[in-house]
Design a protein around this motif. Structure first.
Motif, short mmCIF file in Angstrom:
data_model
loop_
_atom_site.label_atom_id
_atom_site.label_comp_id
_atom_site.label_asym_id
_atom_site.label_seq_id
_atom_site.Cartn_x
_atom_site.Cartn_y
_atom_site.Cartn_z
N ALA A 8 0.83 -1.21 0.00
CA ALA A 8 0.00 0.00 0.00
C ALA A 8 0.86 1.26 0.00
N ASN A 9 1.96 1.24 0.75
CA ASN A 9 2.86 2.39 0.77
C ASN A 9 3.55 2.59 -0.57
N VAL A 10 3.91 1.51 -1.22
CA VAL A 10 4.51 1.62 -2.56
C VAL A 10 3.48 2.19 -3.54
N TYR A 11 2.24 1.75 -3.43
CA TYR A 11 1.16 2.29 -4.26
C TYR A 11 1.05 3.81 -4.06
N THR A 12 1.13 4.25 -2.81
CA THR A 12 1.05 5.68 -2.51
C THR A 12 2.22 6.43 -3.14
N ILE A 13 3.42 5.86 -3.05
CA ILE A 13 4.59 6.49 -3.66
C ILE A 13 4.42 6.58 -5.17
#
Length: 161
Positions: free
Chosen positions: A39-44
């Protein structure tokens, strides 16, 4: 009901005869951590202007699992190469993934690691930031494992062929 009686009988018999019945091995369930990394990679990727979705791929997850276990159990490893000399491309291909791949690895010398610690290790490395923000990588597989003094997290990113 029969299984409960069987377990009780084994416990009582073991106690009476002095047998040692090992407790079940504790094995952490890191799904929430793994999902938060994705999810954090998606946000990045969104912050980088990517408009495609990022989906978890089981083949990339398997490649990440292999490397995570390798790094956890081989203290001389601290990055992308496996103990057998394998690269992320080899591991992903062996897992059945076809396409361009890259990986990020986080190692923490402690029992646990948080999503913030992972991002702090990856966000400020220009090579890892380039991987995470690459819009071509629409697949991801994340795996993490813990020992008493080491936690390893591997994310494998894929651009389908």
């Amino acid at each position: 009901m029969t299984s409960k009686r069987s377990v009780a009988l084994v416990v009582v018999t073991s106690a009476l005869l002095g047998w040692v019945v090992p407790a079940p091995a504790a094995h952490a369930d890191n799904r929430r951590l793994n999902n938060s990394v994705a999810a954090n990679v998606y946000t990045i990727q969104r912050q980088a202007g990517c408009t495609t979705d990022l989906t978890v791929n089981p083949q990339l997850q398997l490649a990440a699992q292999w490397h995570t276990n390798d790094v956890l159990n081989n203290r001389s490893l601290d990055g992308d190469l496996g103990s057998d000399g394998s690269t992320v491309a080899i591991r992903a291909a062996n897992a059945g993934y076809q396409g361009n791949v890259a990986e990020t690895v986080a190692i923490n010398p402690a029992l646990a690691i948080s999503g913030i610690e992972i991002l702090n290790q990856w966000y400020y490395r220009s090579d890892y930031m380039a991987i995470m923000s690459n819009c071509a990588f629409t697949n991801i597989g994340v795996w993490s494992e813990n020992s008493l003094d080491r936690t390893v997290v591997v994310a494998v990113y894929g651009e389908p062929a």
